[in-house]
Design a protein around this motif. Structure first.
Motif, PDB file in Angstrom:
ATOM      1  N   GLU A 130     -25.098  17.475   6.502  1.00  0.00           N
ATOM      2  CA  GLU A 130     -23.607  17.263   6.444  1.00  0.00           C
ATOM      3  C   GLU A 130     -22.795  18.790   6.660  1.00  0.00           C
ATOM      4  O   GLU A 130     -21.782  18.839   7.045  1.00  0.00           O
ATOM      5  CB  GLU A 130     -23.173  16.713   5.134  1.00  0.00           C
ATOM      6  N   ILE A 131     -23.356  19.844   6.076  1.00  0.00           N
ATOM      7  CA  ILE A 131     -22.835  21.056   5.925  1.00  0.00           C
ATOM      8  C   ILE A 131     -23.209  22.116   6.979  1.00  0.00           C
ATOM      9  O   ILE A 131     -22.647  22.903   7.610  1.00  0.00           O
ATOM     10  CB  ILE A 131     -22.990  21.897   4.600  1.00  0.00           C
ATOM     11  N   ARG A 132     -24.426  21.872   7.363  1.00  0.00           N
ATOM     12  CA  ARG A 132     -25.324  22.876   8.557  1.00  0.00           C
ATOM     13  C   ARG A 132     -24.966  24.468   8.209  1.00  0.00           C
ATOM     14  O   ARG A 132     -24.367  25.163   8.891  1.00  0.00           O
ATOM     15  CB  ARG A 132     -24.443  22.520   9.843  1.00  0.00           C
ATOM     16  N   PRO A 133     -25.623  24.730   6.996  1.00  0.00           N
ATOM     17  CA  PRO A 133     -25.633  26.170   6.586  1.00  0.00           C
ATOM     18  C   PRO A 133     -26.355  27.024   7.759  1.00  0.00           C
ATOM     19  O   PRO A 133     -27.279  26.572   8.201  1.00  0.00           O
ATOM     20  CB  PRO A 133     -25.955  26.052   5.380  1.00  0.00           C
ATOM     21  N   ASP A 134     -25.884  28.395   7.655  1.00  0.00           N
ATOM     22  CA  ASP A 134     -26.603  29.246   8.286  1.00  0.00           C
ATOM     23  C   ASP A 134     -27.830  30.038   7.754  1.00  0.00           C
ATOM     24  O   ASP A 134     -28.760  30.186   8.547  1.00  0.00           O
ATOM     25  CB  ASP A 134     -25.661  30.279   8.741  1.00  0.00           C
ATOM     26  N   VAL A 135     -27.607  30.290   6.520  1.00  0.00           N
ATOM     27  CA  VAL A 135     -28.746  30.630   5.675  1.00  0.00           C
ATOM     28  C   VAL A 135     -28.704  29.799   4.201  1.00  0.00           C
ATOM     29  O   VAL A 135     -27.928  29.389   3.772  1.00  0.00           O
ATOM     30  CB  VAL A 135     -28.522  31.956   5.236  1.00  0.00           C
ATOM     31  N   ALA A 136     -29.902  29.563   3.772  1.00  0.00           N
ATOM     32  CA  ALA A 136     -30.256  28.878   2.630  1.00  0.00           C
ATOM     33  C   ALA A 136     -30.929  29.946   1.816  1.00  0.00           C
ATOM     34  O   ALA A 136     -32.205  30.659   2.025  1.00  0.00           O
ATOM     35  CB  ALA A 136     -31.152  27.760   2.778  1.00  0.00           C
ATOM     36  N   VAL A 137     -30.479  30.057   0.478  1.00  0.00           N
ATOM     37  CA  VAL A 137     -31.017  30.831  -0.486  1.00  0.00           C
ATOM     38  C   VAL A 137     -31.699  29.842  -1.434  1.00  0.00           C
ATOM     39  O   VAL A 137     -31.107  29.123  -2.177  1.00  0.00           O
ATOM     40  CB  VAL A 137     -30.035  31.930  -1.193  1.00  0.00           C
TER      41      VAL A 137
END
Length: 574
Positions: free
Chosen positions: A185-192
């Motif tokens: 849904e959000i399509r983040p660039d980086v996951a922490v």
């Protein structure tokens, strides 16, 4: 056609009609059940969580907080088909007080993902109550501090969002479900990832999280039904018991705490120790497949927790091995804590949750690991569609750090009445945001850290950031002649603690920094309700040296609740 042929076909037509009628009846019945199920959920009468949202992330200092979660219609969480439970949109601590963990329509803590300009870069933080930020204000959480650290490295908040997808009590099984939703849904660039801090090794209430969520039993499916949940509540209200369809007797809150402290696991842990590493690796792999880079943070723990809850050590090692095996950047929060030279009382607010001091140090290292990935995730040529937008004024320019006040934010160019907008103060979303006829945005401030806080306005047209535009005033304790005066808001409650000794270093707690030595108290604490002008005066006993600190409880909150906040200490030497 003969008469006999007609007689043979008539019974066949009759049988077919009966079958069609039966099928139609089944469809109508099923449709009715679905309608009733949806109606009950829509009116807040949903099922209870199949995964314990209480006890799984609790500690003695959190019992009052967790007690609020007993009724899924009123607590911070609500049932969720895929994750067991989820944060509940529009949560408030009480009808009179928004609180530190208040949520708007966006059911996550902190800056919302939408509305936002097209092409904005997104960093998503995943985890449990540590990532969520139990025990710290929103401005003090890892995501909020990370946003500021990234900005210091040149990635300003008008082009980069740092989003908080932490949920108290979540295990790696549940975090993986959140990750899948966010990637889609959000399509983040980086996951922490800040995972496996404590919940994986906590005792299961009835069965493991994987059994409850990935391999549900008939009893679990029944418990996920709003109809069954409503029938249970109705039967209980009539002082009758509805037989539990689950053959495994679940542990209650008190029993969970006891068996966890004793390292007993009658139903096993929520997540088996040998499952942690492959589950973390799988999350990194899923993120990579979606074009999302990963950074892993190894959890930190106080020494007492390491001694009392043996599972945190192998889980921490599993998280480290997963990051190393997947060759992704790793930040060791436990190392950061050790290298700080500070005692655990300054680094943690309780048995597992980092203090603002530790989060500041961890965020600095996480930003250094994330920043290079933003260059990869956002190559040259990828630009946001943001247009010039600026904050002109904030009215009033100050309010209590307890919040509950509506502020108005003037933006240039003015907002349109039908334009979706998010307003963020100190990393926390304003509540009940609306666009006024004059094009200004207004909203209610939740509890947050005291001091100057940035105001951020976010629309599809652009993002504007006004540093230090709103001053949040903390409750204070001051010397006044022969007495002490607490300043806060009219109707708040003040509890004054007097001691003949003060700590050399304050201890971080869920209520703020504690300086008073509890073993040297001078009499019982004194209580006053703040009257007109928001003040309460206390006379001083004839004891020297004397040190005082006040606990201020917001109006509408329990005197022993976790929304109370400690003031700075006062020393009376003469």
């Amino acid at each position: 056609m003969t008469a006999d042929d007609g007689n043979e076909r008539s019974p066949r037509r009759s049988a077919a009609s009966r079958v069609r009628a039966l099928l139609l009846g089944c469809v109508l019945t099923a449709a009715s059940v679905v309608i009733v199920e949806l109606a009950l959920r829509a009116t807040g009468n949903g099922p209870e969580s199949p995964v314990a949202s209480r006890g799984a992330d609790a500690a003695p200092g959190l019992l009052q907080f967790e007690a609020r979660q007993r009724d899924p219609r009123d607590g911070m969480t609500t049932a969720h088909a895929g994750r067991g439970y989820a944060l509940r949109a529009s949560y408030r601590s009480s009808p009179e007080h928004t609180g530190s963990y208040a949520l708007g329509e966006y059911p996550w803590r902190g800056r919302p993902a939408e509305p936002a300009p097209q092409g904005i870069v997104r960093v998503a933080v995943f985890g449990d109550s540590c990532a969520f930020g139990i025990g710290v204000e929103t401005a003090e959480t890892l995501p909020a501090r990370l946003a500021l650290e990234l900005e210091a490295l040149g990635h300003d908040r008008s082009r980069v969002q740092v989003l908080n997808f932490g949920v108290p009590g979540y295990s790696t099984v549940q975090v993986a479900r959140v990750l899948d939703e966010v990637l889609l849904e959000i399509r983040p660039d980086v996951a922490v990832f800040y995972v496996a801090a404590a919940n994986d090794g906590a005792p299961a209430a009835s069965r493991s999280d994987a059994d409850l969520l990935e391999r549900p039993s008939v009893g679990d499916l029944a418990r996920r039904s709003a109809i069954v949940a409503t029938l249970r509540r109705l039967m209980r209200s009539g002082d009758e018991e509805l037989d539990d369809v689950d053959p495994v007797e679940p542990l209650d809150q008190v029993e969970l705490m006891r068996v966890w402290s004793a390292n007993e696991y009658p139903h096993g842990p929520r997540v088996a120790a040998d499952e942690v590493e492959p589950r973390v690796r799988a999350m990194i792999g899923r993120a990579r497949s979606a074009g999302c880079a990963s950074v892993v943070v190894v959890p930190a723990h106080p020494a007492a927790t390491e001694a009392e809850h043996a599972r945190v050590l192998p889980d921490r090692a599993s998280v480290r091995r997963a990051a190393e095996a997947e060759r992704v950047p790793l930040v060791d929060a436990d190392r950061v804590a050790a290298e700080s030279g500070l005692p655990d009382t300054a680094l943690f607010v309780d048995f597992v949750h980092p203090s603002p001091e530790l989060w500041t140090r961890v965020a600095h290292e996480v930003a250094a690991a994330v920043a290079p990935l933003l260059g990869v995730a956002s190559p040259e040529g990828r630009e946001t569609t943001s247009s010039p937008l600026r904050v002109v004024a904030v009215d009033p320019f100050s309010c209590s750090s307890f919040g509950d006040a509506r502020i108005v934010v003037e933006v240039d160019p003015p907002l349109r009445r039908d334009e979706p907008v998010a307003v963020v103060v100190g990393g926390a979303s304003l509540l009940d945001v609306r666009v006024e006829p004059n094009g200004r945005a207004s909203g209610i401030v939740p509890t947050n850290a005291s001091g100057p806080q940035d105001v951020l306005v976010q629309t599809a047209r652009g993002v504007a950031v006004a540093p230090g535009a709103l001053l949040l005033r903390p409750p204070t304790l001051d010397r006044d002649g022969e007495g002490l005066v607490v300043h806060s808001r009219e109707g708040d409650l003040a509890r004054l603690y007097l001691s003949s000794a003060i700590a050399r270093r304050p201890a971080s707690t869920l209520l703020g920094a504690a300086w008073i030595d509890p073993g040297r108290l001078v009499g019982p604490p004194l209580e006053r309700e703040l009257g007109g002008g928001g003040t309460a005066r206390f006379d001083l006993p004839d004891v020297r040296p004397l040190f005082a600190q006040a606990l201020v409880v917001p109006h509408g909150e329990d005197a022993d609740g976790l929304e109370a906040r400690l003031t700075a200490p006062v020393s009376i030497e003469e």
